[in-house]
Design a protein around this motif. Structure first.
Motif, PDB file in Angstrom:
ATOM      1  N   TRP A  78      -7.852   6.239   6.129  1.00 56.04           N
ATOM      2  CA  TRP A  78      -8.325   5.949   4.780  1.00 56.04           C
ATOM      3  C   TRP A  78      -8.631   4.465   4.606  1.00 56.04           C
ATOM      4  O   TRP A  78      -9.543   4.093   3.854  1.00 56.04           O
ATOM      5  N   GLU A  79      -7.888   3.623   5.318  1.00 49.14           N
ATOM      6  CA  GLU A  79      -8.161   2.185   5.249  1.00 49.14           C
ATOM      7  C   GLU A  79      -9.507   1.869   5.893  1.00 49.14           C
ATOM      8  O   GLU A  79     -10.274   1.036   5.388  1.00 49.14           O
ATOM      9  N   VAL A  80      -9.798   2.533   7.012  1.00 50.09           N
ATOM     10  CA  VAL A  80     -11.096   2.358   7.667  1.00 50.09           C
ATOM     11  C   VAL A  80     -12.217   2.764   6.709  1.00 50.09           C
ATOM     12  O   VAL A  80     -13.234   2.063   6.571  1.00 50.09           O
TER      13      VAL A  80
ATOM     14  N   VAL B 142     -10.849  -6.337  -1.531  1.00 48.72           N
ATOM     15  CA  VAL B 142     -10.412  -5.106  -0.865  1.00 48.72           C
ATOM     16  C   VAL B 142      -9.480  -5.440   0.291  1.00 48.72           C
ATOM     17  O   VAL B 142      -8.413  -4.829   0.460  1.00 48.72           O
ATOM     18  N   LEU B 143      -9.857  -6.432   1.080  1.00 45.20           N
ATOM     19  CA  LEU B 143      -9.028  -6.813   2.234  1.00 45.20           C
ATOM     20  C   LEU B 143      -7.691  -7.390   1.781  1.00 45.20           C
ATOM     21  O   LEU B 143      -6.636  -7.082   2.364  1.00 45.20           O
ATOM     22  N   VAL B 144      -7.722  -8.223   0.745  1.00 42.96           N
ATOM     23  CA  VAL B 144      -6.476  -8.793   0.231  1.00 42.96           C
ATOM     24  C   VAL B 144      -5.577  -7.686  -0.309  1.00 42.96           C
ATOM     25  O   VAL B 144      -4.358  -7.678  -0.085  1.00 42.96           O
ATOM     26  N   ALA B 145      -6.169  -6.713  -1.020  1.00 43.78           N
ATOM     27  CA  ALA B 145      -5.394  -5.599  -1.567  1.00 43.78           C
ATOM     28  C   ALA B 145      -4.768  -4.749  -0.469  1.00 43.78           C
ATOM     29  O   ALA B 145      -3.702  -4.149  -0.668  1.00 43.78           O
TER      30      ALA B 145
ATOM     31  N   GLY C 291      -3.543  -5.951   2.171  1.00 46.94           N
ATOM     32  CA  GLY C 291      -2.455  -6.704   2.770  1.00 46.94           C
ATOM     33  C   GLY C 291      -2.853  -7.801   3.737  1.00 46.94           C
ATOM     34  O   GLY C 291      -1.985  -8.417   4.355  1.00 46.94           O
ATOM     35  N   TYR C 292      -4.139  -8.076   3.876  1.00 44.98           N
ATOM     36  CA  TYR C 292      -4.567  -9.146   4.776  1.00 44.98           C
ATOM     37  C   TYR C 292      -4.399 -10.502   4.102  1.00 44.98           C
ATOM     38  O   TYR C 292      -4.720 -10.649   2.914  1.00 44.98           O
ATOM     39  N   PRO C 293      -3.899 -11.523   4.821  1.00 49.09           N
ATOM     40  CA  PRO C 293      -3.774 -12.865   4.242  1.00 49.09           C
ATOM     41  C   PRO C 293      -5.139 -13.380   3.786  1.00 49.09           C
ATOM     42  O   PRO C 293      -6.162 -13.060   4.406  1.00 49.09           O
TER      43      PRO C 293
END
Length: 250
Positions: free
Chosen positions: A4-6, A33-36, A38-40
Motif C-alpha cells: 500500500w505504501e508503494v 506524502v513521504l514525510v507522512a 515516516g521519511y526524514p
C-alpha cells in the motif's frame, strides 16, 4: 516497504508529474506524502527531487513545439538555472532546515500575485515603456535566483518562474510554461546529482516516483497545452494558494 505504501507513493508521483508540467509545485504532493510515511524531511526532499527528474524531462519534451526557434534563449536561461541549482543544493546541505524555508511562503505568494496580475502589468508596461527584453540581465538574474530556490526546496519553483518571466519577457503563457518545464528539469537534474553523491537518499522511493512521474509528465503536457491562457493562469493561482497554505501550516 508494504504494497500500500508503494501504491500511495506511485499515485503521488503520477500526480506530481502531471501538476509539475501543467503548473509546478508537484513537490507539494510527494514531499508531504513521504514525510507522512515516516521519511526524514531531508531524505524526503532529496529522494523526491531525484525521483521527479524523469517527470520534468518528459514534461519539457511534451512542450517542445512551444520552444521552436527559441533554442538560444533557452540555453542561456538553462545556464543560469544550472548555476543557481548548484548554489541551492549547497544551501540545503549547509544551512539549518528552517533558515531558508521561513521566507518560502512569501516568495510563493509574490509569484502567485505576479501570475495573477501579469496581463495587466504587461499592458501597462507596453503602454509606458519599451517592450520587455527577451534576454536582459534582469531575466537571467531572476532565473538564477529561482534556480537557487529550486536547488534548495523544489516546491513551487515553476510558479515562481512563470510569475517572473511573465513580468520580464514578452511571450505567451504557453511558451512561458515551456520555458518553466525545461528550466525546472535542469534544476532538478543538477540538484539530484549532487544529492545522490553527498546526501541521504532512499533509492526505492526514487525508483517509484521516477516511473510514475514519467506518465504524469506525459499526461500533463497533453492537458496543459490544451488549456486556454486564462484557465492555465487560474490553475496556477489556485495551486499557488494551496502551496502557500501547506507551507504555512506545515
Amino acid at each position: 516497504m508494504q504494497g500500500w505504501e508503494v501504491a500511495v507513493i506511485a499515485l503521488a508521483g503520477l500526480w506530481a508529474g502531471l501538476i509539475n508540467t501543467v503548473v509546478g509545485s508537484g513537490t507539494l504532493v510527494t514531499f508531504p506524502v513521504l514525510v507522512a510515511l515516516g521519511y526524514p524531511p531531508v531524505t524526503a526532499t532529496t529522494s523526491n527531487a531525484i525521483g521527479l527528474i524523469s517527470g520534468t524531462i518528459t514534461g519539457a519534451v511534451g512542450y517542445r513545439k512551444e520552444l521552436t526557434g527559441h533554442g538560444r534563449r533557452l540555453a542561456g536561461y538553462a545556464v543560469a538555472s544550472f548555476l543557481g541549482a548548484i548554489g541551492g543544493a549547497a544551501l540545503l546541505l549547509s544551512l539549518p532546515p528552517d533558515a531558508f524555508e521561513t521566507i518560502v511562503p512569501v516568495l510563493v505568494g509574490l509569484s502567485v500575485l505576479l501570475v495573477a496580475v501579469q496581463p495587466l502589468l504587461a499592458r501597462r508596461l507596453k503602454e509606458r515603456a519599451k517592450p520587455a527584453q527577451a534576454s536582459g540581465p534582469l531575466v537571467y538574474l531572476a532565473v538564477f535566483a529561482v534556480g537557487i530556490y529550486g536547488g534548495y526546496f523544489t516546491a513551487a519553483q515553476g510558479i515562481m518562474l512563470v510569475g517572473l518571466l511573465g513580468l520580464l519577457v514578452a511571450d505567451p503563457l504557453q511558451r512561458l510554461n515551456a520555458f518553466k518545464n525545461t528550466l525546472a528539469a535542469v534544476v532538478n537534474l543538477v540538484a539530484g546529482v549532487i544529492y545522490a553523491v553527498v546526501a541521504p537518499v532512499d533509492w526505492t522511493v526514487v525508483g517509484i516516483i521516477a516511473v510514475s512521474s514519467i506518465f504524469g509528465g506525459l499526461l500533463g503536457a497533453k492537458v496543459g497545452r490544451r488549456l486556454p491562457p486564462t484557465v492555465l493562469r487560474a490553475v496556477i493561482v489556485v495551486v499557488g494558494i494551496a502551496a502557500i497554505a501547506f507551507l504555512l501550516l506545515d
